[in-house]
Design an enzyme around this catalytic site. Structure first.
Site, PDB file in Angstrom:
ATOM      1  CB  CYS A 263     -38.633  76.602 115.893  1.00  0.00           C
ATOM      2  SG  CYS A 263     -38.915  75.225 114.534  1.00  0.00           S
TER       3      CYS A 263
ATOM      4  CG  HIS B 128     -41.032  78.790 112.123  1.00  0.00           C
ATOM      5  ND1 HIS B 128     -39.586  78.390 112.812  1.00  0.00           N
ATOM      6  CD2 HIS B 128     -41.494  79.758 113.055  1.00  0.00           C
ATOM      7  CE1 HIS B 128     -39.787  79.407 113.823  1.00  0.00           C
ATOM      8  NE2 HIS B 128     -40.482  80.004 113.663  1.00  0.00           N
TER       9      HIS B 128
END
Length: 1254
Positions: A373, A1068
């Site tokens: 990510c 994230h």
């Protein structure tokens, strides 16, 4: 003919003179495929069958001749020597004779084959090493030759893939010769005959062995692609097949279709029509990297890719009886397309006759490949920069790849990034799923290859990845081929730093020098310059330098302080408490200087330690501690007890001695640690002075106890020793006490019993390995003992003293004893003369034992009387009395004393000793009672006005939100360098803690702002989650940029935000990005993409901010060079798309079906501007026809057109059904309806034509 007539060399050369073989190239090489690697990837090499031509070469006469003339091995050997009735199975025959017979037979077969050989004859390939061994005259035993091992020369028997000749040489022999030899010697396990043919060299006209067969790659032309999940478990691996040049086109079609339907086993062969396109290798493939890429990597190809292929030939039945070498001179690619029979469908190759390329939506997500990510979010922010996107999308970068740059990666990173951009933004077919996520596998593999940090699947920092990517792209695309040596410009001595023109000239020179070595698209868009100013605090010298940057790291003005309450033990005052607040990045030296500043003490006299369990646990001055490189937050934990000791040292002869405190508590036999350790400083002459040592300890205890302990005053410097110390003079009449004056001055004449109840002094020697040595510093050696010492090994200080010194040190005991004797005499009523006599020598030992008894009895009486009142005190006095040396007036005793005085004095303290002060429980409780206002357990608080003001200011600012302006102001705020990063002043020639200020001199078109949310100091890291308010539009940087006359303007608009959620242990990354295709904002969460509002990006997760300049002069972003490249490449791209449409219409005319023949010209014209509604994509099947919408006159009542005129291509069906000849009315009609010269004139691309059969 004997064996001597035909040598090994002659036989081997018969079939080895092959120009195609000797030039070192193979069909795989010419196709650009490393088949060896392809084969290595196979689980196992198929070896189930003997690979011969797929279709027997139809030369029945030759085959019949070969069969009829061939006999068994024994018959061939026996024929020249029939009388001998030779049989190979006979063991009695000599091995040499047998081998010679075999060689004769082989030589004869070779000679006979030379006379009858012709094109198409089969030959077998064997290892040259085996063949040479067979004809080696030194080999006499057939057993030494062994079986034929063809595995060493063939990697794939099925596809006829030979090993590298240079590694494993080989040659060919006629099939009868091979059969003869294999019957005798056999073959190794896993070996099979490697059969090929003799062919005529078209250049020389001579027969030669076909070592290099025709090699084909098989592709599938389909509309349903673009990363969709493959049904029925199919993969996208390319299929390969090899054919002989003597094979017919029919053989190639049969084998291709068999392989295709074997792979696509979900298709019904009776339900589809198919076509096979022959794609020859041309010069365009070698130069067109895009074509070469998908031909090398993809089994499935799209209609768009198909149209870009340079040479395409449709294989029609009229070609089937032609040999392969008659229709092409090189190995090629085969493209198969299919069309369902039922329903209204058209060929995929006609896709663009009904559909237009649609522009990319810009909302394609990226698949998370496993903790990627961080990469996906950064890439989304980067690829949505219009200028950077167009530069790579339209292939403008290709002419700027710098493969010679040693700092670059030979263009691999640039090409991988371009491929990613094109996958995300290139015009695509409408059949493709518009917003399907794309897996950036090749890109990640390329980046990981050149930087191991990104090779695995661990979470990484998005900013670090972005910095590496920008640097890699810059070096791969650097327009400077040969970087010249340059020196960084600097101010000359005498230049006025306050003169604007001088400073600007320095900035211009620095930028010019930078561009001489660095010039790329990254420089055009992302690079600006810092202005760095350093002020020397000593000589006021000012240094100004300029440095390039491609991102701005802004600190966040949040409460990131390290706070701690520190204890201070001054030398001449009670202990103090100081509350400290410093930056989390501060070091131990910063703390030390701060403590010195706030307490008014010299930092050079302060020594810091951590105290734990009443002893020193960490010595921060030691080289073994981490204080030299750790930050305070890492070094000192909240529960740590930290004390700074003031130890003023005036010269190098002073020694710092550690002191520990113990006491014997009720119910315990051994002393236990209590209180706080401390230090005393002793001069060299005080190390052997017990009085000086005790006086230093008493002075420290006075301050540490809050000034309570009433220690007796010493006599000081006196010369009347006889009057001050009569008992010593009487005991040692021959001693000159002048030499003991340094000790006598610390002695008290009269003390009470309570004095000895406070503490006694013991000495504990410590080995060097039990020390924490100090750092390299001037002055005395500061060291601390390690914890867990054995205190039982400590010895009383009296045991280290000679007799006279011991009596001086314990003079109070002599006085106590003398007073006790007088008291006893008074009680017994002795005569005056007797009293005088006894007092004059109270400890005379002589022959009078009565005196001893009197003293003893007197002591017992005293002990008895005192025990009820204070048993503990009596015990101490009794113990001290027992240690007193016996006084004597014997001559031998005096001689002993004299000897001790003339000897070298015994050292009380050495460099490795510590002092242990052993307290009685009563004495410690009395000295350090809880009623003291200040003591070592309750230090006095030292006011810190500076800290109080800082706290008040923070309290008032709690309600104020942080803005990007605050961060920019803090970025340019001057700061004083620390000790560890001091600046070398060229004027002072010394490192100075200079004042440093960094300012933005100018800004690039793409301003990348990095909010410094992560604080990392070696082993410690932290994240700041505070929200920073940043503007979406109209960011005015004129207040923060030094050079304000930039003609491009200083107004910026936000277009992307890279976010990080979570902490350091896991998190994230996502991105908010403005899509310039529709001017809307989208939220990219890996493969998930949703429309959003830009205001949602203002949160504590915002990590990287991307701003784009709003040009006030109307010019585009980047340099004029970049704008020219983009404009030129975009024009070329548009021309390419137009050419694709033109080619499609030409191909359509050649390739259309019967139904398409009947479609009106109006419908085709309708599709030139807009996609015709009658060719809608109601499903994923393209070509479903509803003609009524385009031309109402052609409406049918039933809404469906009949298929009365469809002609089908039935090639494969006939092969599958009845193995009859291949033919199709559909494809035959193409040939019949299109004259040969017209077919040859159908230009598809670059002057390349569709060709009809010869």
């Amino acid at each position: 003919m004997g064996s001597s007539d035909v040598s090994s060399r002659e036989c081997s050369l018969v079939y080895n003179e092959d120009p195609d073989f000797t030039d070192g190239t193979t069909p795989c090489d010419r196709l650009g495929v490393d088949l060896m690697n392809v084969l290595d990837d196979k689980d196992e090499i198929k070896q189930e069958s003997v690979p011969v031509s797929d279709r027997e070469i139809e030369d029945t006469e030759s085959d019949a001749s070969a069969v009829s003339s061939f006999a068994s091995a024994n018959e061939l050997i026996a024929e020249p020597h029939a009388a001998s009735e030779t049989n190979l199975g006979t063991n009695g025959q000599d091995g040499r004779n047998v081998l010679e017979q075999q060689r004769d037979v082989v030589a004869r077969l070779i000679e006979e084959n030379k006379e009858t050989q012709k094109e198409g004859d089969k030959v077998c390939i064997v290892p040259k090493v085996w063949y040479d061994k067979f004809f080696d005259p030194d080999v006499t035993d057939p057993e030494d030759i062994g079986p034929i091992n063809t595995r060493m020369i063939c990697r794939d028997f099925e596809n006829f893939v030979l090993e590298d000749y240079n590694r494993c040489p080989y040659l060919s022999i006629a099939e009868p010769v091979f059969n003869f030899l294999s019957e005798i010697y056999g073959m190794t396990s896993g070996s099979y005959p490697v059969v090929t043919n003799l062919v005529i060299n078209q250049t020389t006209g001579e027969l030669e062995t076909e070592y290099n067969k025709w090699f084909f790659r098989l592709h599938y032309l389909t509309e349903k692609q673009d990363g969709r999940k493959r049904r029925h478990g199919q993969d996208d691996s390319i299929m390969y097949l090899s054919m002989s040049a003597l094979n017919l086109v029919r053989d190639l079609v049969e084998k291709s279709m068999n392989l295709f339907f074997e792979k696509a086993d979900h298709l019904d062969v009776n339900a589809v029509d198919f076509k096979i396109w022959f794609v020859s290798e041309g010069s365009d493939i070698a130069t067109d990297s895009n074509v070469s890429t998908f031909l090398n990597s993809s089994y499935e190809i799209t209609p768009l890719q198909f149209l870009e292929l340079p040479i395409k030939k449709l294989l029609i039945p009229d070609m089937f009886e032609n040999r392969l070498d008659k229709i092409t001179s090189n190995p090629s690619d085969l493209v198969i397309e299919i069309k369902p029979i039922e329903g209204n469908h058209h060929w995929p190759s006609n896709y663009f006759a009904y559909n237009k390329l649609e522009p990319a939506s810009g909302t394609t997500g990226l698949v998370n490949l496993g903790n990627t990510c961080y990469m996906n979010s950064a890439l989304q922010c980067l690829v949505h920069i219009p200028q950077l996107r167009d530069y790579f999308l339209y292939d403008g970068y290709e002419d700027e790849i710098n493969e010679e740059n040693p700092l670059g990666y030979h263009g691999y990173v640039a090409r991988a990034f371009s491929d990613l951009v094109q996958k995300l933004f290139q015009n695509r077919m409408s059949i493709m799923q518009r917003n399907a996520a794309f897996p950036p596998s090749m890109f990640k593999s390329t980046i990981g290859h050149f930087n191991s940090m990104f090779s695995g699947y661990m979470q990484q920092d998005s900013q670090e990845f972005l910095a590496f990517l920008l640097d890699s792209l810059h070096e791969d695309l650097n327009r400077i081929i040969k970087k010249e040596y340059t020196e960084k410009p600097s101010l000359s001595p005498g230049d006025d730093v306050n003169d604007w023109n001088v400073v600007k000239k320095l900035a211009d020179d620095t930028w010019e020098m930078h561009l001489k070595r660095n010039c790329s698209v990254i420089t055009d868009l992302f690079v600006g310059m810092y202005k760095s100013t350093l002020y020397c605090p000593e000589c006021q010298n000012v240094s100004i330098t300029f440095d390039p940057y491609n991102d701005v790291t802004l600190p966040l003005p949040v409460d990131t302080v390290w706070d701690k309450t520190i204890k201070i033990f001054p030398m001449n005052s009670p202990p103090l408490l100081l509350e400290v607040e410093l930056s989390k990045s501060s070091t131990y030296m910063d703390l030390k200087n701060y403590v010195g500043k706030m307490s008014g003490l010299d930092p050079n006299t302060l020594f810091g330690c951590e105290i734990f369990s009443n002893q020193i646990y960490v010595n921060y001055e030691s080289t073994e501690s981490n204080a030299q490189f750790l930050t305070l937050q890492e070094l000192i934990k909240p529960a740590d007890d930290v004390i700074f000791y003031e130890l003023p040292v005036t010269n190098d002869n002073e020694v710092i001695v550690p002191v520990l405190n113990t006491r014997i508590e009720k119910g315990y036999k051994n002393a236990m640690l209590f209180g706080v350790p401390f230090f005393i400083t002793l001069k060299e002459d005080e190390l052997n002075n017990p009085g000086a040592i005790r006086m230093k300890l008493q002075n420290r205890f006075v301050h540490l106890s809050g000034g309570y302990i009433p220690f007796p005053e010493p006599v000081g410097n006196r010369t009347d020793f006889a009057d001050a110390f009569p008992l010593l003079v009487e005991k040692y009449p021959d001693v000159e006490f002048e030499q003991y004056k340094d000790i006598l001055q610390y002695t008290s004449i009269k003390v009470t019993d309570k004095d000895k109840s406070f503490f006694s002094i013991k000495i504990l020697s410590v080995e060097k390995e039990q020390q924490f040595a100090s750092n390299n510093r001037t002055g005395p050696n500061f060291w601390t003992p390690i914890s867990q010492l054995n205190l039982d090994k400590a010895t009383d200080i009296d045991d280290k003293l000679e007799d006279v010194v011991k009596d001086i040190y314990n003079y109070s005991s002599l006085v106590d004893c003398a007073e006790g004797v007088l008291m006893q005499v008074d009680d017994e009523g002795d005569t005056e003369g007797s009293e005088a006599k006894n007092f004059s020598k109270p400890f005379q030992s002589g022959d009078d034992e009565e005196n001893k008894e009197t003293v003893t009895n007197n002591e017992n009486v005293n002990n008895t009387n005192d025990r009820d009142e204070d048993m503990e005190l009596t015990d101490d006095v009794e113990e001290d009395a027992s240690t007193e040396p016996e006084l004597t007036d014997k001559p031998e005793a005096l001689d002993k004393i004299k000897d001790s005085l003339t000897s070298t004095p015994f050292a009380i303290l050495s460099m490795n000793d510590i002092i242990v002060c052993e307290w009685s429980e009563l004495g410690s409780n009395e000295a350090f009672s809880d009623d003291k206002i200040y003591n070592w357990e309750n230090p006095a608080t030292l006011p810190n006005k500076e800290l109080e003001n800082a706290k008040l200011e923070r309290s008032n600012a709690k309600e104020r939100t942080i803005t990007l302006d605050d961060c920019l102001q803090l970025f340019s705020k001057p700061e004083i360098l620390g000790l560890t990063d001091s600046w070398y002043c060229p004027t002072c020639k010394e490192h100075r803690q200079a004042t440093k200020q960094i300012q933005l001199w100018n800004t690039p078109d793409i301003l990348l702002i990095h909010l410094k949310r992560f604080e990392s100091q070696r082993s410690f890291s932290d994240k700041i989650d505070a929200t920073v308010n940043f503007p979406i539009t109209d960011l005015d940087l004129s207040r923060y940029v030094v050079y304000k006359d930039d003609p491009r303007g200083l107004i910026y608009d936000l277009y992307a935000v890279d976010n990080h959620y979570g902490g350091l242990g896991g998190g994230h990354y996502t991105a908010y990005v403005k899509n310039f295709a529709d001017n809307k904002w989208y939220y990219f969460d890996d493969s998930r993409v949703t429309e959003t509002a830009p205001e949602n990006s203002i949160a504590g997760s915002a990590y990287l901010l991307f701003y784009i300049r709003r040009h006030k002069d109307g010019n585009g972003l980047g340099s004029s060079k970049l704008q020219e490249i983009i404009q030129k490449s975009r024009h070329g791209y548009d021309e390419r798309i137009k050419k694709i449409y033109d080619e499609q219409m030409k191909l359509y005319e050649f390739n259309k079906t019967d139904e398409e023949e009947d479609v009106s010209d109006d419908m085709i014209e309708c599709n030139e501007d807009v996609q015709a509604p009658e060719y809608s994509n109601r499903s994923l099947e393209v070509g479903h026809i509803e003609t009524q919408d385009c031309n109402d006159e052609d409406d049918n009542d039933d809404g469906e057109r009949t298929n009365s005129g469809r002609r089908k291509l039935r090639l494969l069906k006939k092969v599958y059904k009845n193995n009859s000849g291949l033919g199709s009315s559909s494809t035959s009609e193409i040939s019949e309806g299109c004259p040969e010269n017209e077919v040859a004139d159908l230009n598809l691309k670059n002057g390349v034509t569709l060709e009809s059969p010869e």
